[in-house]
Scaffold this motif. Structure first.
Motif, PDB file in Angstrom:
ATOM      1  N   UNK A  45       6.859  48.500   7.309  1.00  0.00           N
ATOM      2  CA  UNK A  45       7.387  49.409   8.371  1.00  0.00           C
ATOM      3  C   UNK A  45       7.156  50.896   7.846  1.00  0.00           C
ATOM      4  N   UNK A  46       6.112  51.549   8.534  1.00  0.00           N
ATOM      5  CA  UNK A  46       5.611  52.858   8.179  1.00  0.00           C
ATOM      6  C   UNK A  46       6.699  53.860   8.277  1.00  0.00           C
ATOM      7  N   UNK A  47       7.558  54.003   9.484  1.00  0.00           N
ATOM      8  CA  UNK A  47       8.548  55.019   9.912  1.00  0.00           C
ATOM      9  C   UNK A  47       9.317  54.323  10.774  1.00  0.00           C
ATOM     10  N   UNK A  48      10.888  54.696  10.932  1.00  0.00           N
ATOM     11  CA  UNK A  48      11.743  54.428  11.719  1.00  0.00           C
ATOM     12  C   UNK A  48      12.040  55.779  12.778  1.00  0.00           C
ATOM     13  N   UNK A  49      12.292  55.414  13.953  1.00  0.00           N
ATOM     14  CA  UNK A  49      12.566  56.366  15.073  1.00  0.00           C
ATOM     15  C   UNK A  49      13.728  57.061  14.583  1.00  0.00           C
ATOM     16  N   UNK A  50      13.730  58.350  14.676  1.00  0.00           N
ATOM     17  CA  UNK A  50      14.700  59.149  14.748  1.00  0.00           C
ATOM     18  C   UNK A  50      15.055  59.417  13.256  1.00  0.00           C
ATOM     19  N   UNK A  51      14.047  59.017  12.187  1.00  0.00           N
ATOM     20  CA  UNK A  51      14.245  59.287  10.893  1.00  0.00           C
ATOM     21  C   UNK A  51      13.293  60.311  10.510  1.00  0.00           C
ATOM     22  N   UNK A  52      13.394  61.129   9.311  1.00  0.00           N
ATOM     23  CA  UNK A  52      12.467  61.959   8.568  1.00  0.00           C
ATOM     24  C   UNK A  52      11.183  61.335   8.053  1.00  0.00           C
ATOM     25  N   UNK A  53      10.271  61.767   8.161  1.00  0.00           N
ATOM     26  CA  UNK A  53       8.796  61.178   7.611  1.00  0.00           C
ATOM     27  C   UNK A  53       8.900  61.604   5.958  1.00  0.00           C
ATOM     28  N   UNK A  54       8.591  60.568   5.402  1.00  0.00           N
ATOM     29  CA  UNK A  54       8.254  60.852   3.865  1.00  0.00           C
ATOM     30  C   UNK A  54       6.870  61.103   3.789  1.00  0.00           C
ATOM     31  N   UNK A  55       6.564  61.952   2.783  1.00  0.00           N
ATOM     32  CA  UNK A  55       4.948  62.192   2.168  1.00  0.00           C
ATOM     33  C   UNK A  55       3.823  60.966   2.602  1.00  0.00           C
ATOM     34  N   UNK A  56       4.516  59.949   2.094  1.00  0.00           N
ATOM     35  CA  UNK A  56       3.690  58.727   2.293  1.00  0.00           C
ATOM     36  C   UNK A  56       3.469  58.325   3.742  1.00  0.00           C
ATOM     37  N   UNK A  57       4.569  58.243   4.427  1.00  0.00           N
ATOM     38  CA  UNK A  57       4.408  57.952   5.858  1.00  0.00           C
ATOM     39  C   UNK A  57       3.708  58.901   6.935  1.00  0.00           C
ATOM     40  N   UNK A  58       3.803  60.235   6.511  1.00  0.00           N
ATOM     41  CA  UNK A  58       3.020  61.177   7.315  1.00  0.00           C
ATOM     42  C   UNK A  58       1.384  61.043   6.626  1.00  0.00           C
ATOM     43  N   UNK A  71       8.926  65.338   6.714  1.00  0.00           N
ATOM     44  CA  UNK A  71      10.241  65.935   7.101  1.00  0.00           C
ATOM     45  C   UNK A  71      10.370  65.874   8.535  1.00  0.00           C
ATOM     46  N   UNK A  72       9.268  65.750   9.144  1.00  0.00           N
ATOM     47  CA  UNK A  72       9.205  65.597  10.570  1.00  0.00           C
ATOM     48  C   UNK A  72      10.175  64.447  11.086  1.00  0.00           C
ATOM     49  N   UNK A  73      10.653  64.498  12.373  1.00  0.00           N
ATOM     50  CA  UNK A  73      11.510  63.260  12.839  1.00  0.00           C
ATOM     51  C   UNK A  73      10.588  62.329  13.585  1.00  0.00           C
ATOM     52  N   UNK A  74      10.529  60.913  12.992  1.00  0.00           N
ATOM     53  CA  UNK A  74       9.723  60.033  13.647  1.00  0.00           C
ATOM     54  C   UNK A  74      10.084  59.886  15.167  1.00  0.00           C
ATOM     55  N   UNK A  75       9.058  59.893  16.084  1.00  0.00           N
ATOM     56  CA  UNK A  75       9.592  59.901  17.579  1.00  0.00           C
ATOM     57  C   UNK A  75       9.419  58.334  17.961  1.00  0.00           C
ATOM     58  N   UNK A  76       8.932  57.585  17.231  1.00  0.00           N
ATOM     59  CA  UNK A  76       8.938  56.031  17.235  1.00  0.00           C
ATOM     60  C   UNK A  76       8.955  55.190  15.957  1.00  0.00           C
ATOM     61  N   UNK A  77       9.343  53.714  16.063  1.00  0.00           N
ATOM     62  CA  UNK A  77       9.183  53.088  14.905  1.00  0.00           C
ATOM     63  C   UNK A  77       7.600  52.584  14.845  1.00  0.00           C
ATOM     64  N   UNK A  78       7.115  52.593  13.693  1.00  0.00           N
ATOM     65  CA  UNK A  78       5.525  52.178  13.467  1.00  0.00           C
ATOM     66  C   UNK A  78       5.816  51.207  12.520  1.00  0.00           C
ATOM     67  N   UNK A 112      -0.250  60.448  16.289  1.00  0.00           N
ATOM     68  CA  UNK A 112       0.278  62.120  16.374  1.00  0.00           C
ATOM     69  C   UNK A 112       1.572  61.942  17.013  1.00  0.00           C
ATOM     70  N   UNK A 113       2.417  62.439  16.123  1.00  0.00           N
ATOM     71  CA  UNK A 113       3.924  62.399  16.537  1.00  0.00           C
ATOM     72  C   UNK A 113       4.553  63.727  16.810  1.00  0.00           C
ATOM     73  N   UNK A 114       3.708  64.748  16.347  1.00  0.00           N
ATOM     74  CA  UNK A 114       4.163  66.334  16.513  1.00  0.00           C
ATOM     75  C   UNK A 114       3.549  66.699  17.904  1.00  0.00           C
ATOM     76  N   UNK A 115       4.383  67.677  18.630  1.00  0.00           N
ATOM     77  CA  UNK A 115       3.664  68.351  19.758  1.00  0.00           C
ATOM     78  C   UNK A 115       4.161  69.990  19.433  1.00  0.00           C
ATOM     79  N   UNK A 116       3.106  70.887  19.376  1.00  0.00           N
ATOM     80  CA  UNK A 116       3.209  72.233  19.279  1.00  0.00           C
ATOM     81  C   UNK A 116       3.576  72.555  20.598  1.00  0.00           C
ATOM     82  N   UNK A 117       4.591  73.354  20.832  1.00  0.00           N
ATOM     83  CA  UNK A 117       4.992  73.783  22.271  1.00  0.00           C
ATOM     84  C   UNK A 117       5.457  75.222  21.826  1.00  0.00           C
TER      85      UNK A 117
END
Length: 229
Positions: A175-188, A129-136, A197-202
């Motif tokens: 394509x594992x994930x697209x920038x700006x789109x939510x991650x699926x369970x499989x993509x995560x 469910x997190x938003x991908x920060x880049x295309x992989x 690592x695409x998440x940053x705890x702030x």
């Protein structure tokens, strides 16, 4: 024949009483802490990671205290309006406890607190469910980072793979994930396997209160916003 624990009757009145007592203990603990610390901050958080936050909290334990998880109880403790606040100006703090937010009470200086919070940053693997920060994208060919035992698992994640002489091989670009789109369970899961690592705890400071003054940190907010909240 022993009685089944599944059929044990639980009094709803007892569970409600326990919940009420727990909230009352939180309220009392906050009010006691207000008297013991020089300043109070409201902070928000993104991509919370409990273990990292616990380490941060332990680091500051000698000089500070955190309250997190029950905004309503904290608001009751501080006071929701000027008429029931426990210290002058604390109702403004109360009104800013919304959503993913917490209370930080401390004897540290303002400069120390601002430096700690502004520099706190922990990278971690993104969750579903997190938003991908880049295309992989993985290109067709051998995937040397994976052992042959992982091939069935990778296929279950939707990857077009096969074994070629004991080597995991991608039969077409994937394509594992697209920038700006939510991650699926499989993509995560795949990103975790790839070590990406695409998440940053702030942590972000929202406001500061002391017996002498009140200050808003968050841009686009002023005290009139607090008054109307």
């Amino acid at each position: 024949m022993p009685k089944s624990k599944r059929n044990k009757i639980v009094s709803l009145s007892k569970t409600k009483k326990k919940g009420r007592e727990h909230k009352e203990s939180i309220v009392n603990a906050i009010r006691e802490a207000v008297e013991n610390y020089n300043s109070i901050y409201v902070f928000s958080f993104e991509n919370m990671r409990n273990l990292k936050f616990k380490e941060f909290r332990e680091q500051l334990k000698p000089t500070s205290r955190f309250f997190l998880g029950s905004n309503k109880a904290i608001q009751v403790a501080l006071g929701r309006s000027a008429s029931d606040e426990i210290r002058p100006g604390l109702y403004k703090v109360s009104k800013l406890l919304l959503g993913d937010a917490g209370l930080f009470l401390t004897n540290m200086t303002r400069e120390e607190v601002e430096s700690l919070f502004n520099n706190f940053e922990e990278a971690d693997f993104a969750r579903t469910g997190s938003i991908a920060t880049e295309k992989v994208e993985l290109l067709e060919g051998a995937l040397d980072q994976f052992t042959h035992e992982m091939e069935p698992f990778l296929r279950k994640q939707g990857m077009p793979v096969r074994l070629n002489k004991g080597v995991v091989e991608l039969v077409s670009d994937f394509v594992v994930c697209e920038e700006g789109k939510p991650l699926s369970p499989e993509s995560a899961r795949i990103l975790r396997l790839l070590g990406i690592k695409m998440a940053t705890f702030r942590l972000h400071l929202i406001c500061r209160w002391s017996p002498e003054d009140f200050e808003l940190y968050k841009e686009a907010l002023d005290e009139s916003d607090v008054e109307s909240a």
